[in-house]
Design a protein around this motif. Structure first.
Motif, PDB file in Angstrom:
ATOM      1  N   THR A 287       0.924  -1.268  -0.086  1.00  0.00           N
ATOM      2  CA  THR A 287      -0.152   0.030   0.133  1.00  0.00           C
ATOM      3  C   THR A 287       0.801   1.356   0.087  1.00  0.00           C
ATOM      4  O   THR A 287       0.663   2.164  -0.621  1.00  0.00           O
ATOM      5  CB  THR A 287      -0.790   0.038   1.245  1.00  0.00           C
ATOM      6  OG1 THR A 287      -1.390  -1.377   1.133  1.00  0.00           O
ATOM      7  CG2 THR A 287      -1.939   1.082   1.102  1.00  0.00           C
ATOM      8  N   MET A 288       2.016   1.374   0.869  1.00  0.00           N
ATOM      9  CA  MET A 288       2.768   2.543   0.901  1.00  0.00           C
ATOM     10  C   MET A 288       3.368   2.637  -0.606  1.00  0.00           C
ATOM     11  O   MET A 288       3.681   3.996  -0.993  1.00  0.00           O
ATOM     12  CB  MET A 288       3.845   2.208   1.891  1.00  0.00           C
ATOM     13  CG  MET A 288       3.455   2.841   3.284  1.00  0.00           C
ATOM     14  SD  MET A 288       4.911   2.758   4.299  1.00  0.00           S
ATOM     15  CE  MET A 288       6.047   3.485   3.663  1.00  0.00           C
TER      16      MET A 288
ATOM     17  N   TYR B 180       1.369   7.030  -6.848  1.00  0.00           N
ATOM     18  CA  TYR B 180       0.493   8.106  -7.430  1.00  0.00           C
ATOM     19  C   TYR B 180       0.949   9.609  -6.849  1.00  0.00           C
ATOM     20  O   TYR B 180       0.737  10.362  -7.624  1.00  0.00           O
ATOM     21  CB  TYR B 180      -0.849   7.567  -6.763  1.00  0.00           C
ATOM     22  CG  TYR B 180      -1.957   6.534  -7.503  1.00  0.00           C
ATOM     23  CD1 TYR B 180      -1.587   6.711  -9.041  1.00  0.00           C
ATOM     24  CD2 TYR B 180      -2.759   5.839  -6.991  1.00  0.00           C
ATOM     25  CE1 TYR B 180      -2.396   5.922  -9.779  1.00  0.00           C
ATOM     26  CE2 TYR B 180      -3.386   4.886  -7.720  1.00  0.00           C
ATOM     27  CZ  TYR B 180      -3.260   5.012  -9.196  1.00  0.00           C
ATOM     28  OH  TYR B 180      -4.111   4.130 -10.043  1.00  0.00           O
ATOM     29  N   ARG B 181       1.549   9.347  -5.650  1.00  0.00           N
ATOM     30  CA  ARG B 181       1.867  10.484  -5.038  1.00  0.00           C
ATOM     31  C   ARG B 181       3.154  11.517  -5.903  1.00  0.00           C
ATOM     32  O   ARG B 181       3.040  12.490  -6.124  1.00  0.00           O
ATOM     33  CB  ARG B 181       2.152  10.729  -3.557  1.00  0.00           C
ATOM     34  CG  ARG B 181       2.217  12.006  -2.917  1.00  0.00           C
ATOM     35  CD  ARG B 181       2.719  11.742  -1.572  1.00  0.00           C
ATOM     36  NE  ARG B 181       1.801  11.214  -0.562  1.00  0.00           N
ATOM     37  CZ  ARG B 181       2.094  10.285   0.103  1.00  0.00           C
ATOM     38  NH1 ARG B 181       3.406   9.754   0.021  1.00  0.00           N
ATOM     39  NH2 ARG B 181       0.952   9.901   0.904  1.00  0.00           N
TER      40      ARG B 181
ATOM     41  N   GLN C 281      -8.756   2.219  -2.780  1.00  0.00           N
ATOM     42  CA  GLN C 281      -8.863   3.014  -1.510  1.00  0.00           C
ATOM     43  C   GLN C 281      -7.598   3.994  -1.502  1.00  0.00           C
ATOM     44  O   GLN C 281      -7.926   4.943  -0.885  1.00  0.00           O
ATOM     45  CB  GLN C 281      -9.057   2.150  -0.202  1.00  0.00           C
ATOM     46  CG  GLN C 281     -10.448   1.706  -0.047  1.00  0.00           C
ATOM     47  CD  GLN C 281     -10.542   0.639   0.956  1.00  0.00           C
ATOM     48  OE1 GLN C 281      -9.616   0.223   1.548  1.00  0.00           O
ATOM     49  NE2 GLN C 281     -11.797   0.418   1.356  1.00  0.00           N
ATOM     50  N   THR C 282      -6.503   3.403  -1.721  1.00  0.00           N
ATOM     51  CA  THR C 282      -5.299   4.470  -1.658  1.00  0.00           C
ATOM     52  C   THR C 282      -5.336   5.737  -2.651  1.00  0.00           C
ATOM     53  O   THR C 282      -4.994   6.884  -2.273  1.00  0.00           O
ATOM     54  CB  THR C 282      -4.055   3.547  -2.134  1.00  0.00           C
ATOM     55  OG1 THR C 282      -3.951   2.378  -1.370  1.00  0.00           O
ATOM     56  CG2 THR C 282      -2.705   4.392  -1.958  1.00  0.00           C
TER      57      THR C 282
ATOM     58  N   ILE D  61       1.888   1.870  -3.349  1.00  0.00           N
ATOM     59  CA  ILE D  61       0.936   2.345  -4.280  1.00  0.00           C
ATOM     60  C   ILE D  61       0.812   3.952  -4.255  1.00  0.00           C
ATOM     61  O   ILE D  61       0.819   4.567  -5.301  1.00  0.00           O
ATOM     62  CB  ILE D  61      -0.304   1.652  -4.055  1.00  0.00           C
ATOM     63  CG1 ILE D  61      -0.277   0.134  -4.073  1.00  0.00           C
ATOM     64  CG2 ILE D  61      -1.445   2.327  -4.805  1.00  0.00           C
ATOM     65  CD1 ILE D  61      -1.571  -0.789  -3.539  1.00  0.00           C
ATOM     66  N   ALA D  62       0.859   4.285  -2.931  1.00  0.00           N
ATOM     67  CA  ALA D  62       0.712   5.566  -2.391  1.00  0.00           C
ATOM     68  C   ALA D  62       1.910   6.572  -3.270  1.00  0.00           C
ATOM     69  O   ALA D  62       1.739   7.448  -3.641  1.00  0.00           O
ATOM     70  CB  ALA D  62       0.575   6.005  -1.153  1.00  0.00           C
TER      71      ALA D  62
ATOM     72  N   GLU E 162      -7.830   7.913  -1.069  1.00  0.00           N
ATOM     73  CA  GLU E 162      -7.144   8.993  -0.120  1.00  0.00           C
ATOM     74  C   GLU E 162      -6.300   9.990  -0.690  1.00  0.00           C
ATOM     75  O   GLU E 162      -6.080  11.021   0.156  1.00  0.00           O
ATOM     76  CB  GLU E 162      -6.467   8.008   0.958  1.00  0.00           C
ATOM     77  CG  GLU E 162      -7.172   7.284   1.882  1.00  0.00           C
ATOM     78  CD  GLU E 162      -6.487   5.868   2.473  1.00  0.00           C
ATOM     79  OE1 GLU E 162      -5.387   5.997   2.288  1.00  0.00           O
ATOM     80  OE2 GLU E 162      -7.470   5.007   2.927  1.00  0.00           O
TER      81      GLU E 162
ATOM     82  N   ASP F  99      -7.479  -2.308  -2.208  1.00  0.00           N
ATOM     83  CA  ASP F  99      -6.473  -1.234  -1.666  1.00  0.00           C
ATOM     84  C   ASP F  99      -5.923  -0.340  -2.509  1.00  0.00           C
ATOM     85  O   ASP F  99      -5.750   0.753  -2.168  1.00  0.00           O
ATOM     86  CB  ASP F  99      -5.385  -2.472  -1.313  1.00  0.00           C
ATOM     87  CG  ASP F  99      -4.115  -1.980  -0.421  1.00  0.00           C
ATOM     88  OD1 ASP F  99      -4.677  -1.007   0.186  1.00  0.00           O
ATOM     89  OD2 ASP F  99      -3.273  -2.333  -0.521  1.00  0.00           O
TER      90      ASP F  99
END
Ligand SMILES: [Zn+2]
Length: 280
Positions: free
Chosen positions: A160-161, A167-168, A198-199, A163-164, A202, A195
């Motif tokens: 997840t971290m 995108y970030r 949702q990521t 993935i964020a 957020e 996941d």
């Protein structure tokens, strides 16, 4: 040697710029290249086997995406994603993934200008980093820009971290170049799970999938394209195409002309999302 330098650079960047969110204060830096590196937690390109495996291309067909959506509905799982525009309106969206690519993006933009059509470009951060001027051209032509990850990695295969971070990194890069906050994203290959969605949510991103795939990467020829997509076009459809493939340039005018002849009009993804909200 290069790996050692890259690793040191990464450690330096990670230490001096932890991914603590978009509001962190950064010191001014005169060099555009260095500025861009600092906001990319996905940099430098990784070579470890885990990452290489995650970089292997996957692809979900429109039928697989529809089946996945049906499974979610059966399970009562409502994921915030845009799979289609309002089916009551004769609208379509053209989407171009994987760019920008010098020499080809300009030609795509010329066709869209000639046909007076606005589209949506899901850009890859590492390509934007190399060709920021093309991002500016896409934006100046009035098209919508979406986030297609930084490294074009399969997001379901990474934590997840990360993935964020993917995108970030692209969000931050586009913000730095255009001053624009992105609102839409598309996971590479259309490969998503709860996941991944949702990521994205957020980070303020709505995940966009597709309903139609002309297979522009497979050099299918005119008659195959007609059979595969054009006769099946339906209201609110989202058409997957690619920036960086010559075949796209050949089939794009046909797709636009055919759709216009059959009473469809083209909208950007934000318009399609609006059409869905109005339906409710
Ligand atoms: Zn892609």
């Amino acid at each position: 040697m290069i790996n050692v330098v890259s690793t040191c650079l990464f450690l330096y960047l990670a230490a001096s710029h932890p991914p603590s969110g978009p509001n962190q204060v950064r010191k001014p830096d005169r060099s555009p290249a260095r500025q861009i590196q600092k906001v990319n937690p996905a940099k430098p390109e990784r070579t470890d086997p885990f990452w290489q495996k995650a970089l292997q291309e996957v692809y979900k067909s429109p039928e697989e995406l529809a089946a996945q959506d049906a499974r979610e509905k059966r399970r009562g799982l409502v994921l915030p994603k845009l799979a289609r525009g309002n089916p009551a309106e004769k609208i379509l969206a053209l989407t171009f993934d994987d760019g920008p690519h010098p020499g080809l993006t300009e030609q795509l933009l010329a066709i869209l200008k000639e046909k007076d059509v606005k589209a949506t470009f899901f850009v890859v951060g590492k390509m934007v980093e190399k060709h920021p001027e093309l991002l500016r051209q896409i934006d100046a032509a009035g098209h919508v820009i979406g986030n297609h990850s930084f490294s074009h990695v399969t997001l379901t295969k990474i934590p997840t971290m990360e993935i964020a971070a993917e995108y970030r990194a692209t969000n931050d890069l586009v913000k730095k170049i255009l001053g624009q906050s992105l609102r839409f994203c598309r996971p590479p290959g259309g490969d998503y799970d709860q996941d991944v969605i949702q990521t994205a949510t957020e980070l303020g991103l709505t995940t966009v999938l597709w309903t139609d795939d002309p297979g522009d990467y497979a050099n299918p020829g005119d008659s195959v394209i007609q059979g595969r997509v054009l006769r099946k076009l339906t209201n609110g459809g989202i058409i997957l195409l690619h920036d960086g493939i010559t075949q796209t340039l050949q089939i794009l005018p046909q797709i636009i002309d055919y759709a216009h002849k059959h009473g469809f009009r083209f909208e950007t993804i934000d318009e399609l999302a609006r059409s869905v909200r109005q339906k409710r």
